[in-house]
Design a protein around this motif. Structure first.
Motif, mmCIF file in Angstrom:
data_model
loop_
_atom_site.group_PDB
_atom_site.id
_atom_site.type_symbol
_atom_site.label_atom_id
_atom_site.label_comp_id
_atom_site.label_asym_id
_atom_site.label_seq_id
_atom_site.Cartn_x
_atom_site.Cartn_y
_atom_site.Cartn_z
ATOM 1 N N PRO A 185 0.825 -1.215 0.000
ATOM 2 C CA PRO A 185 0.000 0.000 0.000
ATOM 3 C C PRO A 185 0.858 1.264 0.000
ATOM 4 N N VAL A 186 1.975 1.265 0.747
ATOM 5 C CA VAL A 186 2.781 2.493 0.770
ATOM 6 C C VAL A 186 3.274 2.853 -0.610
ATOM 7 N N GLY A 187 3.530 1.827 -1.431
ATOM 8 C CA GLY A 187 4.055 2.106 -2.762
ATOM 9 C C GLY A 187 3.112 2.952 -3.580
ATOM 10 N N VAL A 188 1.829 2.826 -3.326
ATOM 11 C CA VAL A 188 0.859 3.564 -4.135
ATOM 12 C C VAL A 188 0.074 4.565 -3.291
ATOM 13 N N LEU A 189 0.566 4.814 -2.085
ATOM 14 C CA LEU A 189 -0.140 5.749 -1.211
ATOM 15 C C LEU A 189 -0.332 7.110 -1.879
ATOM 16 N N VAL A 190 0.749 7.612 -2.469
ATOM 17 C CA VAL A 190 0.697 8.958 -3.029
ATOM 18 C C VAL A 190 -0.339 9.070 -4.159
ATOM 19 N N PRO A 191 -0.257 8.210 -5.180
ATOM 20 C CA PRO A 191 -1.258 8.343 -6.250
ATOM 21 C C PRO A 191 -2.687 8.099 -5.781
ATOM 22 N N ILE A 192 -2.871 7.136 -4.897
ATOM 23 C CA ILE A 192 -4.231 6.876 -4.427
ATOM 24 C C ILE A 192 -4.747 8.104 -3.673
ATOM 25 N N TYR A 193 -3.866 8.678 -2.873
ATOM 26 C CA TYR A 193 -4.268 9.871 -2.119
ATOM 27 C C TYR A 193 -4.667 10.993 -3.086
ATOM 28 N N PRO B 85 20.734 9.509 4.639
ATOM 29 C CA PRO B 85 20.972 8.453 5.640
ATOM 30 C C PRO B 85 19.674 7.929 6.256
ATOM 31 N N ASP B 86 18.652 8.801 6.325
ATOM 32 C CA ASP B 86 17.371 8.349 6.885
ATOM 33 C C ASP B 86 16.797 7.195 6.076
ATOM 34 N N PHE B 87 17.000 7.263 4.754
ATOM 35 C CA PHE B 87 16.474 6.199 3.915
ATOM 36 C C PHE B 87 17.136 4.871 4.270
ATOM 37 N N TRP B 88 18.462 4.920 4.391
ATOM 38 C CA TRP B 88 19.181 3.670 4.689
ATOM 39 C C TRP B 88 18.824 3.163 6.070
ATOM 40 N N SER B 89 18.647 4.086 7.013
ATOM 41 C CA SER B 89 18.268 3.593 8.336
ATOM 42 C C SER B 89 16.845 3.038 8.306
ATOM 43 N N SER B 90 15.999 3.631 7.438
ATOM 44 C CA SER B 90 14.632 3.088 7.352
ATOM 45 C C SER B 90 14.650 1.690 6.738
ATOM 46 N N LEU B 91 15.554 1.482 5.773
ATOM 47 C CA LEU B 91 15.680 0.138 5.198
ATOM 48 C C LEU B 91 16.156 -0.847 6.273
ATOM 49 N N ALA C 89 5.496 7.328 16.361
ATOM 50 C CA ALA C 89 5.502 8.234 15.215
ATOM 51 C C ALA C 89 6.883 8.259 14.567
ATOM 52 N N GLY C 90 7.496 7.106 14.512
ATOM 53 C CA GLY C 90 8.772 6.992 13.814
ATOM 54 C C GLY C 90 9.978 7.253 14.690
ATOM 55 N N GLY C 91 9.768 7.784 15.889
ATOM 56 C CA GLY C 91 10.882 8.209 16.722
ATOM 57 C C GLY C 91 11.271 7.188 17.750
ATOM 58 N N PRO C 92 12.057 7.515 18.716
ATOM 59 C CA PRO C 92 12.705 8.840 18.779
ATOM 60 C C PRO C 92 13.685 9.049 17.613
ATOM 61 N N GLY C 93 13.741 10.281 17.112
ATOM 62 C CA GLY C 93 14.516 10.540 15.902
ATOM 63 C C GLY C 93 13.928 9.751 14.762
ATOM 64 N N VAL C 94 14.727 8.880 14.161
ATOM 65 C CA VAL C 94 14.178 7.999 13.129
ATOM 66 C C VAL C 94 14.354 6.539 13.566
ATOM 67 N N ALA C 95 14.425 6.320 14.876
ATOM 68 C CA ALA C 95 14.750 4.984 15.375
ATOM 69 C C ALA C 95 13.736 3.934 14.961
ATOM 70 N N PHE D 238 6.763 4.151 6.846
ATOM 71 C CA PHE D 238 6.553 5.406 7.560
ATOM 72 C C PHE D 238 7.341 6.537 6.921
ATOM 73 N N LEU D 239 8.507 6.214 6.378
ATOM 74 C CA LEU D 239 9.317 7.232 5.698
ATOM 75 C C LEU D 239 8.562 7.806 4.503
ATOM 76 N N ILE D 240 7.966 6.927 3.697
ATOM 77 C CA ILE D 240 7.222 7.398 2.528
ATOM 78 C C ILE D 240 6.061 8.274 2.960
#
Ligand SMILES: Nc1ncnc2c1ncn2[C@@H]1O[C@H](COP(=O)(O)OP(=O)(O)OP(=O)(O)O)[C@@H](O)[C@H]1O
Ligand SMILES: [Mg+2]
Lengths: 276, 301, 386
Positions: free
Chosen positions: A120-128, B74-80, B246-252, B258-260
């Motif tokens: 769902p996150v992959g298409v969240l933006v367009p659906i929104y 770096p947030d992206f990599w930490s989210s991965l 809500a993704g925190g603390p920080g981006v932990a 959630f990043l997207i």
């Protein structure tokens, strides 16, 4: 030790472990249900109270917040409507696939399953954006549409699995007896696969009721269902444990009961028949 | 059309029947096709655009900017990394305990069916409730029942959510998914031929040997199904994070989902969010390819 | 009542090879026709095309002279009894039998009386309020037949209706079905694997192989005058002995062959064979005679005593295995040397392409199936009312 005593002992151990684990896993739900009937003082007392004076105060408060019913009704309307529409699409589809398979049927079924893999996150933006442009943001219709599409692969698959178990000869006997396609489905297929259809509907209800991604992202107030209502307790309000518990209990109780009733059939639907 | 197809006698009834079948299957296929392709194409499109919901001055073709920006963040990599931790952690816990519990509840003892129902109950709890229930009622450092119990035995309660946020989140999600694993694995164990178990017993296999040589090989297929289906859902854990940290603390505890969400709907950067979406879809597809193949084998009719 | 005609009917399943390869056939009014053939030869396919459950790829299906290819199953006025009974498990016996009438909007009273009539014929009255799950196999079978009877169909179709029953019940139902056919006199097409069913019930047997009709005829006609090697081998148990032979000499009314190291003069017309051709000599086990003056010698390797008769497996002097059927009182033991006679007027000769050479003086068929053929329906009707 005699073998008989050994057997009795291992049976006793088994019973204790089996029940111990079950109660431990279930404990949060039990505690939530109990806390809902506590006063706010009892709810946070140290040491935790297992025996207390039950009170409906928290429930009264939850009900008095006029908007509880608003969210609950949204949940009911959206999941029931979503389920009905999903069945209207999937019953004919699964019927045709189960009883008039073509070369493409298998591929179509697998493809349907694969649409479920779209995160769902992959298409969240367009659906929104699509929902916003179509004026469907924060409407029940918008969520119903999304839930139908989200659950359709599962309902088709589940019905397909159940329909496959109805011997085709019985439907053919119906056709020999003069039933039309609709008659075949209505008089023969649906009555015969009623438990399967019911558990499909239940699963669709459960999934729609608990869905917490689209409901949080596509609704804000008007059409917000219970997951959003509960999410609003993530604010400091959540520290009113009694109220939080009462509201949570109200939000999960109906679906929990449904789930208990249909757990056996749900397995097959959930695994798309991969585990018998 | 080739000459041979023209020469073949056209069966009139059959094509009528096929049209009938098409009319029954068609609507579902059409709406699903729209659902599966239109947003996908839009996501791809946006991911190559400068597009900000509140900043109309940003527009136009962005080439790979969104991707390079994302990949250098770096947030992206930490989210991965967080996503991987969450998925793998939950899988290990649910499959491991799930197998043990499935074997446990395959044994007969008084009240087994009720115990079984209790164990699978968390699966029916909506994610927002599950997360708040654990965060507040169970683990709250002051009022949570576990903290209270620790104090009662003289220990200092731990502030789980602040000190071990990702680990705690993993435990909460595991609690939600453990029942699913138990349900599927138990069903698989019960489909194990009773005679096979008895034959192994006749061959002198004790309970441990039976577990490793009979039950585990039999469960391999069911475990695969559990792993794949859970992975699909676990890749996009969202509600639990929203209502607890809500993704925190920080981006932990910020995972890819959630990043997207935060890029697109909190920072209104549609292009950047979409680039993340494309990456999520690619990851999910790799997993899905395996799942579909394993399910396909069961479709033989 | 009705007749059914197939004209060059073909069937190709989607994506498959041709399953039915041009079948032409007439089923006369009131006739009981049985389709037999090995598994997968297309019996069910042919029956289902007549029923309307499968499309006819090409060719015509006529019911009472009217083309029915495009008619819906219910419009054709047929009733079908399935191998698995295909009863509606969620309906009572009464509702099962009345379902077709209900769909046809027949008034409740009339429906009830028709169901009661059928139930009386089939002795199902005590079970009318039961669900199929509560009935025994034989009772379910009767309900399936009752469901067919109630509609008063022009033609009854049966697809291996007795194959799910145990041997004793099968024998009983066979008799019941035959007498039911006598009583109702309805045109019937019946598919079976079972030779006994085919031989005892049929007016006319259709032998199918790989989508082709091999022979059509009365049971004894097929038995005594098989048109080719396939039918000769398929009809009759134990199987006909089929021996390699070579033509030595042909005359207008006989063919002389060598087989088993001996010479036989078979009274058949030598259509299309000349001296030197390889042929097959066929002789049924019961036609080989175990007599001391026999010209063939051999050793018994196995003796199956069935009580009423004995089946000897004999290794002849030249090494060929022969099956011989003798009287139940035959006490020959394994290892015994026996002498056999081969009466040449009971023998069959088959060309290399499998077709039988016609007998000069065809053996008369048994009296009970004298009418049999599709060309004498009047005789048949008499036979039923006799
Ligand atoms: N729906 C179908 N699609 C494709 N092929 C089919 C279908 N039904 C039957 N066939 C094929 O057609 C051939 C004839 O099948 P049919 O069921 O008519 O045989 P049968 O003579 O009734 O065999 P049996 O005695 O085993 O019932 C078989 O090779 C079968 O595989
Ligand atoms: Mg068949």
């Amino acid at each position: 030790m005699t073998p008989a005593r050994k057997a009795a002992l291992s049976r006793a151990a088994l019973t204790i472990i089996g029940w111990g684990v079950a109660l431990w896993v279930f404990f949060p739900i039990l505690w939530m249900a109990m806390t809902g009937f506590k006063s706010e003082i009892d709810a946070v007392s140290t040491p935790p109270k297992f025996f207390f004076h039950p009170t409906l105060a928290s429930y009264h408060e939850v009900f008095e917040r006029a908007n509880y019913w608003h969210f609950a009704i949204n949940s009911i309307v959206i999941s029931v409507l979503g389920t009905i529409v999903a069945l209207l699409f999937s019953v004919p589809c699964a019927y045709a696939m189960a009883f008039s398979p073509t070369k493409r049927t298998r591929g179509t079924l697998l493809w349907m399953l694969s649409t479920k893999m779209l995160p769902p996150v992959g298409v969240l933006v367009p659906i929104y954006i699509l929902a916003r442009n179509a004026g469907l943001l924060d409407t029940r219709t918008g969520l119903v549409i999304v839930y139908v599409l989200m659950n359709l692969p599962i309902t088709v698959w589940m019905l397909f699995t159940f329909f496959k178990e109805v011997p085709r000869e019985i439907l053919e006997a119906g056709r020999m007896d003069g039933a039309t396609r609709l008659g075949e489905v209505w008089h023969v297929l649906l009555p015969l696969s009623l438990p399967g259809v019911a558990s499909t509907a239940l699963l669709s209800l459960i999934l729609s009721w608990n869905e917490s991604f689209w409901s949080l992202n596509l609704t804000s107030s008007n059409a917000a269902p219970l997951p959003s209502f509960i999410a609003s307790f993530s604010s400091p309000e959540g520290l009113f444990f009694g109220k939080l518990s009462a509201a949570s209990t109200l939000a999960v109780a109906p679906i929990l009961v449904f789930g208990w009733l249909s757990q056996k059939q749900l397995v097959r639907g959930l695994t798309f028949g991969a585990v018998k | 059309m080739s000459a041979s197809t023209l020469a073949a006698p056209a069966p009139p009834r059959q094509s009528a029947r096929r049209r009938g079948t098409l009319a029954l299957v068609g609507p579902s296929v059409l709406i699903l096709a729209a659902w599966a392709t239109v947003p996908l194409i839009m996501t791809l499109w946006y991911s190559f655009q400068n597009y900000n919901l509140v900043d109309p001055t940003q527009h136009g073709f962005a080439k790979f900017d969104n991707y390079t920006y994302l990949l250098s963040d770096p947030d992206f990599w930490s989210s991965l990394a967080n996503t991987a931790f969450l998925v793998i952690g939950v899988l290990v816990i649910t499959v491991g305990f799930g197998t043990l519990l499935a074997v446990l509840y395959d044994q007969a003892f008084p009240g087994r069916s009720i115990a079984r129902v209790l164990v699978i109950s968390p699966f029916f709890i909506m994610p927002t409730v599950a997360a708040l229930l654990w965060k507040n009622l169970m683990l709250h450092p002051i009022y949570g029942v576990y903290s209270n119990m620790m104090r009662m035995v003289g220990l200092t309660p731990i502030d789980w959510m602040s000190h071990y946020p990702l680990f705690t989140l993993t435990l909460i999600v595991s609690w939600e998914w453990l029942p699913f694993a138990v349900l599927i694995l138990l069903t698989a164990i019960q489909s194990l031929d009773g005679e096979q178990k008895e034959a192994a017993r006749m061959d002198g296999a004790g309970p441990v040997a039976r577990f490793f040589y009979i039950i585990i090989p039999h469960l391999r297929r069911a475990i695969t199904v559990v792993v794949m289906i859970e992975t699909i859902f676990l890749l996009t854990v969202f509600a639990e994070i929203t209502v607890t940290t809500a993704g925190g603390p920080g981006v932990a505890t910020t995972n890819l989902a959630f990043l997207i969400y935060s890029r697109a709907l909190l920072q209104f950067d549609v292009g950047g969010g979409s680039a993340g979406g494309v990456i999520a879809i690619i990851i999910a597809n790799i997993v899905a390819a395996f799942l579909v193949r394993s399910v396909a084998r069961n479709l033989e009719t | 009542m009705a007749n059914v005609t197939l004209q060059n009917v073909r069937k190709t399943y989607a994506g498959g090879n041709e399953t039915i390869k041009g079948v032409s056939l007439t089923v006369e009014n009131r006739e009981f026709v049985v389709f037999v053939g090995p598994s997968g030869c297309g019996k069910s396919t042919l029956l289902r095309m007549i029923a309307g459950l499968e499309d006819i790829t090409s060719g015509d299906l006529l019911i009472d002279g009217v083309r029915a290819n495009e008619q819906q199953p219910a419009e054709r006025g047929l009733a079908m009894v399935f191998q698995s009974y295909a009863l509606y498990p969620h309906m009572t016996v009464e509702d099962n039998m009345g379902f077709a009438l209900k769909l046809a909007s027949v008034a409740k009273d009339e429906r009830h009386s028709k169901v009661m009539d059928a139930a009386r014929i089939l002795q199902l009255e005590p079970w009318l309020k039961h669900k199929p799950g509560q009935l025994s196999g034989g009772q379910r079978q009767r309900v399936a037949i009752g469901r067919a009877i109630v509609r008063n169909p022009k033609v009854f179709l049966f697809d291996e209706p007795l194959s799910n029953l145990d041997a004793a019940l099968r024998g009983q139902m066979r008799v019941e079905l035959t007498s039911l056919h006598r009583k109702l006199g309805a045109t019937t097409i019946y598919v079976t694997h079972d030779q006994i069913e085919a031989m005892t019930m049929a007016d006319k047997i259709v032998v199918l192989r790989a989508g082709n009709v091999e022979q059509v005829g009365a049971p004894l006609e097929l038995y005594h005058r098989p048109a080719n090697l396939f039918v000769a081998g398929f009809i009759g148990a134990p199987k006909m002995n089929l021996l390699e032979a070579r033509v030595l000499q042909v005359a207008a009314d006989s063919v002389t062959v060598s087989a088993l190291g001996q010479t036989f003069v078979i009274p058949v017309r030598p259509d299309g064979v000349t001296a030197g051709d390889g042929v097959t000599l066929g002789i049924r086990p019961e036609h080989l005679l175990h007599v001391s003056e026999g010209t063939l010698g051999g050793v018994v390797t196995l003796s199956e005593r069935l009580g009423s008769l004995t089946i000897l497996h004999v290794k002849s002097d030249d090494g060929t295995m022969l099956v011989v059927q003798t009287a139940g009182s035959d006490t020959t033991d394994v290892g015994a040397h026996v002498r056999l006679a081969l009466p040449t007027d009971s023998a069959h000769l088959f060309r290399a392409d499998g077709d039988a050479l016609p007998h000069v003086a065809p053996r008369p068929l048994g009296p009970s199936h004298s009418g049999g053929g599709s060309d004498i329906p009047a005789a048949q009707t008499e036979h039923f009312h006799a």
